[in-house]
Design a protein around this motif. Structure first.
Motif, PDB file in Angstrom:
ATOM      1  N   ARG A 367      15.839   8.405   5.284  1.00  0.00           N
ATOM      2  CA  ARG A 367      16.967   7.961   4.450  1.00  0.00           C
ATOM      3  C   ARG A 367      17.138   6.445   4.532  1.00  0.00           C
ATOM      4  O   ARG A 367      17.385   5.781   3.515  1.00  0.00           O
ATOM      5  CB  ARG A 367      18.244   8.679   4.879  1.00  0.00           C
ATOM      6  N   ARG A 368      17.031   5.886   5.729  1.00  0.00           N
ATOM      7  CA  ARG A 368      17.195   4.442   5.880  1.00  0.00           C
ATOM      8  C   ARG A 368      16.088   3.672   5.164  1.00  0.00           C
ATOM      9  O   ARG A 368      16.345   2.626   4.543  1.00  0.00           O
ATOM     10  CB  ARG A 368      17.202   4.068   7.364  1.00  0.00           C
ATOM     11  N   ALA A 369      14.869   4.181   5.248  1.00  0.00           N
ATOM     12  CA  ALA A 369      13.758   3.516   4.557  1.00  0.00           C
ATOM     13  C   ALA A 369      14.002   3.487   3.059  1.00  0.00           C
ATOM     14  O   ALA A 369      13.786   2.462   2.400  1.00  0.00           O
ATOM     15  CB  ALA A 369      12.448   4.236   4.872  1.00  0.00           C
ATOM     16  N   ALA A 370      14.466   4.614   2.515  1.00  0.00           N
ATOM     17  CA  ALA A 370      14.720   4.678   1.072  1.00  0.00           C
ATOM     18  C   ALA A 370      15.864   3.763   0.666  1.00  0.00           C
ATOM     19  O   ALA A 370      15.770   3.027  -0.322  1.00  0.00           O
ATOM     20  CB  ALA A 370      15.018   6.122   0.675  1.00  0.00           C
ATOM     21  N   LEU A 371      16.947   3.783   1.422  1.00  0.00           N
ATOM     22  CA  LEU A 371      18.113   2.969   1.081  1.00  0.00           C
ATOM     23  C   LEU A 371      17.846   1.479   1.258  1.00  0.00           C
ATOM     24  O   LEU A 371      18.316   0.655   0.474  1.00  0.00           O
ATOM     25  CB  LEU A 371      19.308   3.391   1.941  1.00  0.00           C
ATOM     26  N   GLY A 372      17.105   1.132   2.302  1.00  0.00           N
ATOM     27  CA  GLY A 372      16.868  -0.274   2.604  1.00  0.00           C
ATOM     28  C   GLY A 372      15.581  -0.827   2.040  1.00  0.00           C
ATOM     29  O   GLY A 372      15.275  -1.995   2.274  1.00  0.00           O
ATOM     30  N   GLN A 373      14.819   0.002   1.307  1.00  0.00           N
ATOM     31  CA  GLN A 373      13.507  -0.416   0.799  1.00  0.00           C
ATOM     32  C   GLN A 373      12.681  -1.006   1.942  1.00  0.00           C
ATOM     33  O   GLN A 373      12.043  -2.050   1.818  1.00  0.00           O
ATOM     34  CB  GLN A 373      13.645  -1.429  -0.341  1.00  0.00           C
ATOM     35  N   ALA A 374      12.680  -0.286   3.060  1.00  0.00           N
ATOM     36  CA  ALA A 374      12.066  -0.797   4.281  1.00  0.00           C
ATOM     37  C   ALA A 374      10.996   0.156   4.789  1.00  0.00           C
ATOM     38  O   ALA A 374      11.057   1.369   4.580  1.00  0.00           O
ATOM     39  CB  ALA A 374      13.135  -0.994   5.363  1.00  0.00           C
ATOM     40  N   THR A 375      10.013  -0.395   5.478  1.00  0.00           N
ATOM     41  CA  THR A 375       9.009   0.425   6.138  1.00  0.00           C
ATOM     42  C   THR A 375       9.540   0.882   7.495  1.00  0.00           C
ATOM     43  O   THR A 375      10.528   0.354   8.015  1.00  0.00           O
ATOM     44  CB  THR A 375       7.708  -0.358   6.347  1.00  0.00           C
ATOM     45  N   VAL A 434      21.931  -2.576  21.978  1.00  0.00           N
ATOM     46  CA  VAL A 434      23.357  -2.692  21.657  1.00  0.00           C
ATOM     47  C   VAL A 434      23.596  -3.261  20.258  1.00  0.00           C
ATOM     48  O   VAL A 434      24.716  -3.652  19.931  1.00  0.00           O
ATOM     49  CB  VAL A 434      24.093  -3.550  22.719  1.00  0.00           C
ATOM     50  N   THR A 435      22.541  -3.318  19.428  1.00  0.00           N
ATOM     51  CA  THR A 435      22.702  -3.683  18.017  1.00  0.00           C
ATOM     52  C   THR A 435      22.036  -2.620  17.156  1.00  0.00           C
ATOM     53  O   THR A 435      21.273  -1.786  17.636  1.00  0.00           O
ATOM     54  CB  THR A 435      22.046  -5.044  17.700  1.00  0.00           C
ATOM     55  N   ASP A 436      22.338  -2.688  15.864  1.00  0.00           N
ATOM     56  CA  ASP A 436      21.675  -1.841  14.885  1.00  0.00           C
ATOM     57  C   ASP A 436      21.388  -2.694  13.660  1.00  0.00           C
ATOM     58  O   ASP A 436      22.003  -3.753  13.471  1.00  0.00           O
ATOM     59  CB  ASP A 436      22.566  -0.649  14.518  1.00  0.00           C
ATOM     60  N   HIS A 437      20.431  -2.247  12.834  1.00  0.00           N
ATOM     61  CA  HIS A 437      20.197  -2.932  11.566  1.00  0.00           C
ATOM     62  C   HIS A 437      19.734  -1.916  10.529  1.00  0.00           C
ATOM     63  O   HIS A 437      19.183  -0.871  10.849  1.00  0.00           O
ATOM     64  CB  HIS A 437      19.205  -4.084  11.711  1.00  0.00           C
ATOM     65  N   VAL A 438      20.011  -2.219   9.274  1.00  0.00           N
ATOM     66  CA  VAL A 438      19.703  -1.350   8.140  1.00  0.00           C
ATOM     67  C   VAL A 438      20.174   0.086   8.421  1.00  0.00           C
ATOM     68  O   VAL A 438      19.417   1.039   8.254  1.00  0.00           O
ATOM     69  CB  VAL A 438      18.200  -1.372   7.791  1.00  0.00           C
ATOM     70  N   PRO A 439      21.419   0.268   8.850  1.00  0.00           N
ATOM     71  CA  PRO A 439      21.918   1.625   9.092  1.00  0.00           C
ATOM     72  C   PRO A 439      22.172   2.350   7.768  1.00  0.00           C
ATOM     73  O   PRO A 439      22.335   1.714   6.722  1.00  0.00           O
ATOM     74  CB  PRO A 439      23.220   1.397   9.854  1.00  0.00           C
ATOM     75  N   GLU A 440      22.216   3.669   7.834  1.00  0.00           N
ATOM     76  CA  GLU A 440      22.414   4.459   6.618  1.00  0.00           C
ATOM     77  C   GLU A 440      23.700   4.094   5.892  1.00  0.00           C
ATOM     78  O   GLU A 440      23.734   4.051   4.668  1.00  0.00           O
ATOM     79  CB  GLU A 440      22.455   5.951   6.962  1.00  0.00           C
ATOM     80  N   ASP A 441      24.778   3.853   6.638  1.00  0.00           N
ATOM     81  CA  ASP A 441      26.078   3.662   5.988  1.00  0.00           C
ATOM     82  C   ASP A 441      26.193   2.317   5.273  1.00  0.00           C
ATOM     83  O   ASP A 441      26.840   2.207   4.236  1.00  0.00           O
ATOM     84  CB  ASP A 441      27.218   3.829   7.005  1.00  0.00           C
ATOM     85  N   HIS A 442      25.569   1.278   5.824  1.00  0.00           N
ATOM     86  CA  HIS A 442      25.593  -0.052   5.208  1.00  0.00           C
ATOM     87  C   HIS A 442      24.244  -0.710   5.501  1.00  0.00           C
ATOM     88  O   HIS A 442      24.088  -1.392   6.520  1.00  0.00           O
ATOM     89  CB  HIS A 442      26.712  -0.930   5.781  1.00  0.00           C
ATOM     90  N   VAL A 443      23.277  -0.533   4.617  1.00  0.00           N
ATOM     91  CA  VAL A 443      21.928  -1.027   4.922  1.00  0.00           C
ATOM     92  C   VAL A 443      21.874  -2.553   4.975  1.00  0.00           C
ATOM     93  O   VAL A 443      20.874  -3.116   5.436  1.00  0.00           O
ATOM     94  CB  VAL A 443      20.888  -0.500   3.907  1.00  0.00           C
TER      95      VAL A 443
END
Length: 687
Positions: A367-375, A434-443
């Motif tokens: 889901r994150r890859a699709a939403l964020g256009q990320a590999t 302790v960080t996140d990036h391109v999460p599902e809720d707000h990519v």
């Protein structure tokens, strides 16, 4: 006088003569369909060819059986249409033989195993004056023209991107069904089996069709990120990113290693809504300002379509229309071999040949890859190891020899997420992320860094923009990007010069950014971010936020730290406790402690394997330059920021830059208020 019966009039006067090559596997479905159409008086099945003859009673006595297509053609069978449903590596030579014999061809997907074969087959079809239909059954769906009409109507707004997702599972028996299954090559011949080229090829082909990509010329570039959990050569868990001529991006995120199989989809994201096609069901779901509606469509049988066609324009899935798909296949064929996913990230379910692998966290990653256009590599999936120079070039911050943070340049972030440099993953000294990036809720939330939603009307935060006129968040073509012009990196210190560039390519701000980091005892380290924003336009530049544009309690922008999932989180300042109590307040520090979820985060630097949730505490020290309120979110998503423009814009005037300094203490374990104040005293910071 009676006209002589020519070959052309003979073909019209009688039923089309069909030959099927390959009667097992998917060929059995063709036999069923041929039986249906024959019973309806549409065609005549005259012959089949397969080294392994069909079981007795499968065919009528009038159907001739041969061991090969060569034998079938040599016997003078003269079929009008040859259906090729055989191993991938045999598609091209069999199709060529059928065309040379004067037959039209129904060619199963994938049509060929290389671009060279595609070009040879195209030339042969043109030379023979025959038609080739490719068996992408989803392209016969009546949903496709309906979807094109919805998009053209503007109901979902401008297209922001298209994604194809597939969460399937395949067991060991699937890869034992034939010699070519799971192979990239066989005896020196290309096979190119894989999740995107065979099992979920319809997802790719349907996505390309809806993106308007049919020919080779319609594709600007193809990027692949290929992995395998099975003991095969071919990929089973991959992202393929296709840039279509005209700036549309199709992101295909696919796996055969899901815990539960679900219907694959192609989704078109628009500025006003979203459209999702469940292509195996011909079902379309449209979400727009008018609400959500669902409609199921019919489907035209591709063999019937081929029989009725007089020219290639009549075909729903012509060979020429698969050029874009073959471009994807060629990129996969020529890519490095898929990387093996470490067994630590795989659980095998079932026994014997029924056993199938499940990649940990794959549903969220898809889901994150699709939403964020990320590999997967760009997301930092814990089982990815990148050999790409662009992904290896990131600077890593070390404390006492321990890697504690990685600087991402942000250049591969999708444009609507406002690409920018940031830190991720940031870790404690024990390795807890302790960080996140391109999460599902707000990519568009990207680790730790600086972002603003309104810089003279330009969005450097990402996502939708809150406007006073709309009184709501809206998608606009207003996204800027922040690029690093130069950097000096030394132990414990990094100085950067950055440009904030608008959509038209014009610099709006110049930023000087400094990172400083050092140990504070055995279990704590300190990270300081100092940034200065100066006008690059020669005139005052307004720095705003949703809050300064009328959104109550929405004054985010400036320093922002996106956290991963945190269990049993406690958030407090010296005077208040809890999300609601601390949000919007001014306090010298804000602490966040809890059990940080390492299960879906980036792997630890020592073992490469994520552990279970671990306790950690982050202490954010307020900027000494201004009393910026704390922006805190926990119930919706976990994030902390210092609000540069809480409810009023701040101005960066030429020669009078906006300057802020933020320090974060990153600690293993839980801290109490007394522990925090002692740490701050040790640092010499005001408590």
């Amino acid at each position: 006088m009676t006209q002589p019966l020519t070959a052309t009039t003979e073909r019209i006067a009688r039923l089309p003569r069909i030959a099927l090559v390959g009667v097992h596997g998917f060929g059995e479905r063709h036999l069923d369909n041929l039986g249906r159409l024959s019973a309806n008086g549409v065609l005549e099945l005259v012959a089949v060819a397969d080294p392994l003859p069909p079981a007795d009673g499968t065919l009528g006595p009038e159907v001739k059986v041969f061991a090969s297509l060569d034998e079938l053609l040599a016997a003078g069978t003269k079929p009008d249409v040859v259906i090729v449903s055989t191993p991938i590596q045999t598609h091209a030579p069999l199709a060529l033989a059928a065309l040379n014999a004067g037959a039209n061809v129904y060619l199963e997907k994938p049509p060929v195993a290389s671009m060279a074969q595609f070009e040879e087959l195209m030339e042969a079809a043109a030379s023979a004056g025959r038609l080739v239909q490719v068996g992408f059954q989803s392209l016969g769906s009546e949903a496709l023209p309906a979807i094109e009409a919805v998009v053209a109507s503007g109901e979902i707004g401008d297209v922001r991107g298209i994604s194809a997702t597939g969460l399937w599972l395949r067991n060991k028996a699937y890869f034992k069904r034939s010699r070519w299954a799971g192979k990239r090559g066989l005896n020196g011949t290309d096979v190119v089996d894989g999740v995107a080229t065979n099992a979920l090829a319809h997802a790719v082909a349907t996505g390309l069709r809806l993106a308007g990509a049919r020919t080779v010329a319609d594709v600007d570039s193809v990027e692949t990120d290929l992995y395998r959990a099975n003991h095969t050569e071919s990929d089973d868990t991959s992202v393929v990113r296709v840039r279509i001529t005209g700036s549309t991006v199709l992101t295909c995120a696919l796996t055969l290693c899901a815990p539960v199989q679900s219907a694959p989809t192609v989704t078109i994201d628009g500025t006003l809504g979203q459209l999702t096609l469940f292509y195996t069901e011909d079902r379309v779901e449209v979400t727009s300002p008018q609400g959500t509606r669902t409609e199921t469509f019919g489907r035209t049988d591709l063999l019937e379509n081929l029989l009725a066609a007089r020219t290639e324009r009549d075909l729903l899935s012509p060979l020429s229309g698969s050029g874009a798909y073959v471009s994807v296949l060629e990129a996969i064929r020529t890519a490095d071999a898929p990387r093996l996913i470490h067994p630590e990230f795989i659980t095998w379910e079932g026994e014997g040949d029924a056993a199938h692998p499940v990649v940990h966290g794959i549903e969220s990653l898809i889901r994150r890859a699709a939403l964020g256009q990320a590999t997967f590599a760009e997301l930092g999936a814990p089982w990815t190891v990148s050999d790409e120079p662009a992904l290896q070039a990131h600077e890593t911050l070390h404390v006492n020899g321990v890697p504690v943070a990685t600087l991402q340049d942000g250049t591969r972030i999708r444009p609507t997420s406002s690409p920018r440099p940031y830190l991720h993953p940031v870790r404690t000294l024990a390795g807890t992320v302790v960080t996140d990036h391109v999460p599902e809720d707000h990519v568009w939330h990207l680790g730790a860094g600086v972002a603003l939603q309104d810089v003279d009307g330009i969005n450097f935060w990402g996502g939708r923009t809150y406007t006073r006129d709309a009184g709501a968040y809206v998608w606009r073509k207003d996204h800027g990007r922040i690029v690093t012009e130069s950097a000096e990196h030394s132990e414990g210190h990094r100085r950067e010069q950055l440009s904030w560039i608008g959509p038209d390519g014009t610099p709006v701000l110049r930023e000087q950014r400094e990172w400083r980091w050092s140990a504070v005892g055995h279990s704590t380290w300190k990270l300081t971010l100092d940034f200065t924003l100066d006008s690059a336009t020669g005139r005052p530049v307004l720095l705003g936020s949703p809050g300064s544009n009328g959104r109550p309690q929405g004054g985010y922008g400036g320093f922002f730290w996106r956290l991963p999932k945190v269990g049993d989180a406690t958030i407090w300042t010296p005077d208040a406790r809890g999300e609601d109590a601390v949000h919007g307040t001014v306090a010298p520090w804000l602490a966040w402690s809890g059990t940080f979820d390492a299960g879906t985060a980036t792997a630890t630097p020592v073992t490469g394997v994520p552990g279970l949730g671990r306790p950690a505490t982050l202490v954010f020290l307020a900027s000494p330059q201004a009393p910026d309120p704390w922006f805190v979110r926990h119930s919706g998503y976990p994030g902390v920021g210092l609000s540069l423009a809480w409810d009023t814009p701040v101005t960066a005037e030429p020669g009078k830059p906006v300057h802020r300094t933020v320090t974060v203490l990153i600690t293993d374990g839980f801290l109490a208020t007394q522990d925090i104040e002692q740490l701050i005293t040790t640092l010499g910071e005001p408590a």
